[in-house]
Design a protein around this motif. Structure first.
Motif, PDB file in Angstrom:
ATOM      1  N   UNK A   1     -11.012  15.544   4.616  1.00  0.00           N
ATOM      2  CA  UNK A   1     -10.387  15.620   5.939  1.00  0.00           C
ATOM      3  C   UNK A   1      -9.288  14.574   6.098  1.00  0.00           C
ATOM      4  N   UNK A   2      -9.101  13.776   5.074  1.00  0.00           N
ATOM      5  CA  UNK A   2      -8.091  12.727   5.122  1.00  0.00           C
ATOM      6  C   UNK A   2      -8.729  11.372   5.317  1.00  0.00           C
ATOM      7  N   UNK A   3      -8.493  10.467   4.391  1.00  0.00           N
ATOM      8  CA  UNK A   3      -9.086   9.136   4.433  1.00  0.00           C
ATOM      9  C   UNK A   3      -7.981   8.100   4.301  1.00  0.00           C
ATOM     10  N   UNK A   4      -8.005   7.103   5.166  1.00  0.00           N
ATOM     11  CA  UNK A   4      -7.038   6.020   5.063  1.00  0.00           C
ATOM     12  C   UNK A   4      -7.460   5.094   3.928  1.00  0.00           C
ATOM     13  N   UNK A   5      -6.562   4.866   2.978  1.00  0.00           N
ATOM     14  CA  UNK A   5      -6.860   4.034   1.822  1.00  0.00           C
ATOM     15  C   UNK A   5      -6.420   2.595   2.063  1.00  0.00           C
ATOM     16  N   UNK A   6      -7.259   1.665   1.693  1.00  0.00           N
ATOM     17  CA  UNK A   6      -6.923   0.248   1.766  1.00  0.00           C
ATOM     18  C   UNK A   6      -6.257  -0.184   0.463  1.00  0.00           C
ATOM     19  N   UNK A   7      -5.102  -0.795   0.553  1.00  0.00           N
ATOM     20  CA  UNK A   7      -4.402  -1.256  -0.644  1.00  0.00           C
ATOM     21  C   UNK A   7      -5.201  -2.339  -1.375  1.00  0.00           C
ATOM     22  N   UNK A   8      -5.948  -3.140  -0.625  1.00  0.00           N
ATOM     23  CA  UNK A   8      -6.682  -4.243  -1.226  1.00  0.00           C
ATOM     24  C   UNK A   8      -8.071  -3.843  -1.711  1.00  0.00           C
TER      25      UNK A   8
END
Length: 432
Positions: free
Chosen positions: A163-170
């Motif tokens: 459904x769409x997941x916000x990815x953390x760069x860290x």
């Protein structure tokens, strides 16, 4: 021609190696390196020379039969960098089970999810101790095997992933390097890989390594696909495909009355505000020095700029059949339709009616089709080299590029026909 492009892409996982490979081709074709810290040599018609900056940008010149003040110069510019992940200092992060991750930071604007669950490798430069503390040595590195992977969390722990997941760069984007097998490897896994690669060229000790600029790169070779092998799949098409098209054209071009210039900048993906970027005065300095060497007057440089023409070559967005609503209804280039001239009312591109007409005429003369790209008015676009360079050298010029899909993905898609068209148009431009 396409095989040469694929080979170049495979050998050029980062900016430093792209420039090295361009330099190798230039030297094989009679171009000679000049040292910018020394006076320019006497310049004669047909002389072929180049200069590099920071090991990541290169500027090549074929001196015209007429002085640069009288005929100006024809320049193609592109950029050597692409979105990726840079390895931070003190990068190793030991976790349970002896698993080692690398601490990284994002370079440019990649589509981060496309970097996950695929074999990756490391490439870049390593700085080693030299005899002079002010002049350490640079060694290039390209680990030619799958070495790392950024792994997804299983869907069982993340039911909303589709459904769409916000990815953390860290957190989410740290690659797995491997497992330590003995206590001596703890804290040394990365440096051991670096030493293994460097020692293929000459002996280097751990104490000799002073620093590095290392980046992640896709380990899967570039290829063609489609029923007719009409499409190209590779990382870094943006903008190495344009770099290589410019190089192919320069090497294929004939001697001309007009000086021919190929400028490959770095750091376009982060704004160009570096000594090796398009906002740097370095290229302007070199052109002015050439004008002075020929005419012994600064006036010659200003005349040359007024008579010059620039092609800023950076890939454009191809029409995507799954997302037609994202594109301008009447100006959306398609794969295989030829080079695309880029326009923007907010002046993010250098193209205007005059420069666009000139480039379209060049394409017509070369016998290749030409397209136009304008952003959908509700969709913000990016910027590129043309206007950044024109802010320091007020050149007449056009922003253009071959249309590609999935720009800034770990693997982008281009057209074999478009590459061939572009080389023909660029060669025609240099021959004018």
């Amino acid at each position: 021609m396409i095989k040469r492009l694929l080979d170049f892409l495979d050998k050029s996982p980062v900016n430093f190696l792209a420039v090295k490979n361009i330099v190798n081709e230039l030297e094989l074709n009679g171009f000679h390196r000049i040292d910018p810290s020394m006076p320019l040599p006497e310049l004669k018609a047909g002389d072929k020379l180049y200069v590099t900056k920071n090991d990541s940008s290169v500027y090549a010149f074929r001196i015209g039969r007429q002085p640069i003040a009288d005929k100006g110069f024809h320049m193609i510019c592109a950029h050597s960098d692409s979105p990726t992940f840079r390895v931070k200092p003190n990068a190793e992060m030991l976790t349970e089970g002896g698993m080692v991750r690398l601490n990284t930071e994002v370079y440019g604007g990649p589509i981060m999810s496309t970097w996950m669950d695929r074999p990756l490798t490391l490439a870049g430069r390593v700085i080693v101790r030299g005899e002079d503390v002010m002049a350490p040595e640079t060694m290039l590195i390209h680990v030619k095997r799958p070495l790392l992977q950024i792994t997804n969390l299983a869907i069982h722990f993340n039911r909303q992933v589709n459904d769409g997941v916000k990815l953390s760069k860290q957190k989410d984007m740290l690659p797995l390097l491997g497992q330590i097998t003995n206590t001596l490897e703890a804290g040394n896994l990365l440096i051991n890989v670096i030493l293994e690669e460097l020692n293929k060229e000459r002996h280097v000790s751990k104490e000799d390594i002073l620093d590095f600029d290392l980046y992640l790169a896709d380990a899967t070779p570039a290829c063609t696909y489609g029923v007719h092998n009409e499409m190209i799949s590779s990382g870094r098409l943006d903008d190495l495909s344009m770099c290589f098209a410019g190089l192919e054209a320069l090497l294929a071009a004939k001697d001309s009355d007009t000086t021919q210039v190929l400028a490959i900048f770095d750091n376009e993906e982060t704004g160009s505000q570096t000594k090796q970027g398009a906002a740097s005065p370095f290229l302007a300095f070199m052109l002015k020095r050439i004008a002075l060497a020929q005419s012994n007057t600064e006036e010659a440089y200003y005349q040359a700029v007024e008579r010059a023409f620039m092609i800023s070559a950076d890939n454009a967005h191809a029409w995507h059949p799954n997302y037609p609503e994202k594109y301008d209804p009447t100006n959306h280039p398609v794969l295989g339709g030829g080079p695309a001239i880029k326009f923007n009312a907010a002046q993010k591109y250098a193209s205007d009616a005059v420069s666009a007409a000139i480039f379209a005429g060049i394409c017509q003369k070369a016998g290749v089709p030409c397209q136009k790209f304008v952003n959908h008015s509700d969709v913000a676009g990016g910027s590129t080299l043309g206007n950044i360079l024109a802010s320091s050298i007020p050149l007449k010029g056009v922003d253009m590029g071959n249309a590609i899909l999935a720009m800034h993905s770990c693997r982008e898609t281009g057209s074999t026909k478009d590459h061939e068209y572009c080389v023909k148009a660029f060669t025609e431009f240099y021959n004018l």
